[in-house]
Design an enzyme around this catalytic site. Structure first.
Site, PDB file in Angstrom:
ATOM      1  N   LYS A 128      -6.018  -6.911  -8.125  1.00 33.62           N
ATOM      2  CA  LYS A 128      -5.243  -5.679  -9.340  1.00 33.62           C
ATOM      3  C   LYS A 128      -4.049  -5.920  -7.397  1.00 33.62           C
ATOM      4  O   LYS A 128      -3.042  -5.524  -7.074  1.00 33.62           O
ATOM      5  CB  LYS A 128      -5.346  -4.445  -9.837  1.00 33.62           C
ATOM      6  CG  LYS A 128      -6.727  -3.884  -7.944  1.00 33.62           C
ATOM      7  CD  LYS A 128      -6.967  -2.885  -8.957  1.00 33.62           C
ATOM      8  CE  LYS A 128      -7.876  -2.277  -7.845  1.00 33.62           C
ATOM      9  NZ  LYS A 128      -9.458  -0.685  -8.036  1.00 33.62           N
ATOM     10  N   ARG A 169     -13.639  10.104  -9.210  1.00 33.96           N
ATOM     11  CA  ARG A 169     -12.435   9.917  -9.655  1.00 33.96           C
ATOM     12  C   ARG A 169     -12.716   9.789 -11.596  1.00 33.96           C
ATOM     13  O   ARG A 169     -13.087  11.051 -11.641  1.00 33.96           O
ATOM     14  CB  ARG A 169     -11.620   8.026  -9.268  1.00 33.96           C
ATOM     15  CG  ARG A 169     -10.105   8.494  -9.360  1.00 33.96           C
ATOM     16  CD  ARG A 169     -10.272   6.926  -8.958  1.00 33.96           C
ATOM     17  NE  ARG A 169     -10.501   5.613  -9.507  1.00 33.96           N
ATOM     18  CZ  ARG A 169     -10.348   3.934  -9.531  1.00 33.96           C
ATOM     19  NH1 ARG A 169     -10.245   3.687  -7.651  1.00 33.96           N
ATOM     20  NH2 ARG A 169     -11.052   3.182 -10.208  1.00 33.96           N
TER      21      ARG A 169
END
Ligand SMILES: *Cc1c(COP(=O)(O)O)cnc(C)c1O
Length: 374
Positions: free
Chosen positions: A35, A130
């Site tokens: 990514k 998260r």
């Protein structure tokens, strides 16, 4: 020679780093995470060549880029999609990390429509805050996913050291192992994957502290930049310079090191302070905060010092460079993770692939001859 800043990616170093990380993890299934390069297919292929068994991406646009380049390996979607992205998720990826049943039900419907199957890793939050269900909610979620016909519960997983900077330990990953055992008992079968985190879990694994139940890690930064993400120290003797950004010099002049005149705020609302080092030779490169944060750029040549940057100008102390750089010369930097991310995303930075054996030039190359020479 490019007049623009260029991010050079050494694919052989990425393959070599992947090979070494995979070997050090002694049999764990490794998802190579692309990514930070926006799903650059060449980087994905370099990871697969080094022994990564699947690729991981956080954005569907990046997955589409990998697929369009012909990559057919399994791809894991690391950031949960919205329910509206279910059809695209099912079409492009094999596995996704999930924590919302509404999204998983949308994936199930998309599978029915497309005649496909899709694997889900149920994410648990073990303190990093998260994504993920709280541990008490995981078994019920896992059982609900298990009840679906086209979506399979591929496993459970955790993400650490991303938001809350919580370290992986024998204790929190032991909790993941306990949850996995509990779910496996309840389902009456083994889970294909117990996914114990990202690059920050490598140190615990190497130290022998990883619970045996953990079967998978999702690794980006350590493969790409060669560092332990708990400390950012070099690890496993990996290449540290698979990524190098080079930017051309547009001014090189001797100037005082203190600003002259009354000072106010800089371009970003800060009140900078300066040390008087007398008159010094400074260079400006055509690279700015729009492309990378200046504190994320380490000069390849230790005689170069980054002083700061505005949106489009990177200001360097090059007093120690002899001879001084000429206009158009490229100055090279090794970027941090944050800088690599931004450089990959910037439309103003070109990407090139180098096939070098350890070549990281100080000043990478001269541009077209300067005016005096013509
Ligand atoms: C980004 C990401 C990773 C890879 O993290 P690195 O620190 O680069 O190894 C793994 N898992 C998830 C869920 C991610 O978002």
């Amino acid at each position: 020679m490019s007049a623009r800043a260029t991010l050079s990616i050494d694919l052989e170093k990425i393959t070599a780093n992947t090979r070494r990380v995979v070997a050090a993890l002694g049999g764990l299934h490794v998802v190579g995470v692309t990514k930070v390069t926006c799903g650059t297919p060449e980087v994905g292929r370099a990871m697969l060549a080094g022994g990564a068994q699947a690729l991981g991406e956080s954005r569907l646009e990046n997955v589409a880029r990998l697929r369009a380049a012909g990559i057919t390996s399994p791809i894991w979607l690391l950031r949960s999609p919205t329910p509206a992205q279910a059809a695209e998720t099912v079409r492009l990826t094999d596995v996704s990390l999930e924590s919302e049943l509404e999204t998983v039900l949308a994936l199930e419907r998309a599978c029915v429509e497309a005649g496909r199957r899709h694997g889900v890793i149920a994410m648990v939050d073990l303190g990093d805050l998260r994504e993920g269900l709280l541990p008490a909610d995981l078994p019920g979620f896992a059982a609900a996913v298990e009840g679906l016909e086209h979506v399979e519960l591929a496993g459970i997983g955790v993400n650490l050291t991303c938001y809350g900077a919580v370290r992986p330990t024998a204790r929190n990953l032991g909790e993941l192992a306990t949850l996995a055992a509990q779910i496996e008992r309840r389902l009456g079968r083994r889970l294909a994957f117990v996914s114990g985190g990202n690059s920050s879990s490598i140190a615990l694994t190497i130290a022998g502290g990883m619970p045996a139940a953990i079967s998978n890690l999702r690794i980006g930064e350590t493969i790409l930049l060669g560092v332990d993400t708990l400390t950012r120290d070099p690890t496993l003797g990996l290449h540290l310079d698979a990524f190098v950004v080079a930017a051309p010099v547009i001014e090189c002049r001797v100037k005082p090191s203190l600003p002259t005149g009354e000072t106010a705020q800089d371009a970003f609302g800060n009140r900078p302070t300066f040390v008087d080092r007398g008159r010094r030779r400074r260079a400006i490169c055509a690279l700015g905060r729009q492309d990378a944060p200046p504190d994320g750029l380490m000069p390849v040549d230790p005689r170069v010092e980054v002083l700061g940057a505005s949106s489009d100008h990177l200001i360097l102390d090059v007093e120690a460079l002899e001879p001084p750089p000429r206009l158009g010369d490229l100055i090279a930097f090794v970027p941090t993770y944050g800088a690599t991310l931004q450089l990959s995303t910037s439309p103003y930075v070109d990407t090139s692939f180098v096939h070098s054996a350890g070549l990281t030039p100080k000043i990478v190359a001269r541009s077209t001859p300067s005016i005096e020479e013509e």
